[in-house]
Design an enzyme around this catalytic site. Sequence first.
Site, PDB file in Angstrom:
ATOM      1  N   TYR A  28       1.642   3.847  -5.828  1.00 27.66           N
ATOM      2  CA  TYR A  28       2.122   3.344  -4.551  1.00 27.66           C
ATOM      3  C   TYR A  28       3.434   2.620  -4.817  1.00 27.66           C
ATOM      4  O   TYR A  28       3.515   1.776  -5.695  1.00 27.66           O
ATOM      5  CB  TYR A  28       1.115   2.379  -3.914  1.00 27.66           C
ATOM      6  CG  TYR A  28       1.601   1.874  -2.584  1.00 27.66           C
ATOM      7  CD1 TYR A  28       1.445   2.640  -1.447  1.00 27.66           C
ATOM      8  CD2 TYR A  28       2.248   0.663  -2.476  1.00 27.66           C
ATOM      9  CE1 TYR A  28       1.915   2.203  -0.226  1.00 27.66           C
ATOM     10  CE2 TYR A  28       2.725   0.221  -1.264  1.00 27.66           C
ATOM     11  CZ  TYR A  28       2.557   0.994  -0.136  1.00 27.66           C
ATOM     12  OH  TYR A  28       3.039   0.569   1.061  1.00 27.66           O
ATOM     13  N   CYS A  29       4.462   2.971  -4.063  1.00 22.30           N
ATOM     14  CA  CYS A  29       5.780   2.360  -4.249  1.00 22.30           C
ATOM     15  C   CYS A  29       6.073   1.434  -3.077  1.00 22.30           C
ATOM     16  O   CYS A  29       6.277   1.913  -1.954  1.00 22.30           O
ATOM     17  CB  CYS A  29       6.852   3.438  -4.359  1.00 22.30           C
ATOM     18  SG  CYS A  29       8.488   2.752  -4.618  1.00 22.30           S
ATOM     19  N   PRO A  30       6.135   0.130  -3.316  1.00 23.14           N
ATOM     20  CA  PRO A  30       6.426  -0.789  -2.208  1.00 23.14           C
ATOM     21  C   PRO A  30       7.876  -0.696  -1.726  1.00 23.14           C
ATOM     22  O   PRO A  30       8.164  -1.083  -0.609  1.00 23.14           O
ATOM     23  CB  PRO A  30       6.135  -2.167  -2.805  1.00 23.14           C
ATOM     24  CG  PRO A  30       6.228  -1.993  -4.268  1.00 23.14           C
ATOM     25  CD  PRO A  30       5.853  -0.569  -4.558  1.00 23.14           C
ATOM     26  N   ASN A  33       7.594   2.004   0.624  1.00 21.16           N
ATOM     27  CA  ASN A  33       6.428   1.689   1.455  1.00 21.16           C
ATOM     28  C   ASN A  33       5.561   2.919   1.693  1.00 21.16           C
ATOM     29  O   ASN A  33       5.173   3.218   2.823  1.00 21.16           O
ATOM     30  CB  ASN A  33       6.871   1.072   2.783  1.00 21.16           C
ATOM     31  CG  ASN A  33       5.731   0.404   3.510  1.00 21.16           C
ATOM     32  OD1 ASN A  33       4.777  -0.049   2.888  1.00 21.16           O
ATOM     33  ND2 ASN A  33       5.823   0.341   4.822  1.00 21.16           N
ATOM     34  N   ASN A  34       5.276   3.636   0.607  1.00 20.97           N
ATOM     35  CA  ASN A  34       4.495   4.851   0.725  1.00 20.97           C
ATOM     36  C   ASN A  34       3.866   5.179  -0.626  1.00 20.97           C
ATOM     37  O   ASN A  34       4.346   4.734  -1.660  1.00 20.97           O
ATOM     38  CB  ASN A  34       5.388   6.009   1.172  1.00 20.97           C
ATOM     39  CG  ASN A  34       4.612   7.118   1.814  1.00 20.97           C
ATOM     40  OD1 ASN A  34       3.403   7.057   1.951  1.00 20.97           O
ATOM     41  ND2 ASN A  34       5.323   8.160   2.207  1.00 20.97           N
TER      42      ASN A  34
END
Length: 80
Positions: A28-30, A33-34
């Site tokens: 998950y990549c903040p 945001n996905n």
Amino acid sequence: CPTCGVARPPRAKHDSISGKCVRRFDHYCPIVNNAVGEGNQRSFLAYVAVMFTGQAIYLHLMALYLSREGDVQASTVTYG
């Protein structure tokens, strides 16, 4: 998936943040945001490459600016 109630293929994982199952879940990549998975892995790698290239260009231009700033100060002659 016990949470979604659907059959889960290998390497799929339920993402608790988005609430969906993601095929070939990587992480998950903040920043974007996905969840990064099968559908957007190429886009994410392109994003990382563009960001890396932009930062390299920025650092190169800053090094040029700072090296010329020293030349301008050294060549300035004051009379008086």
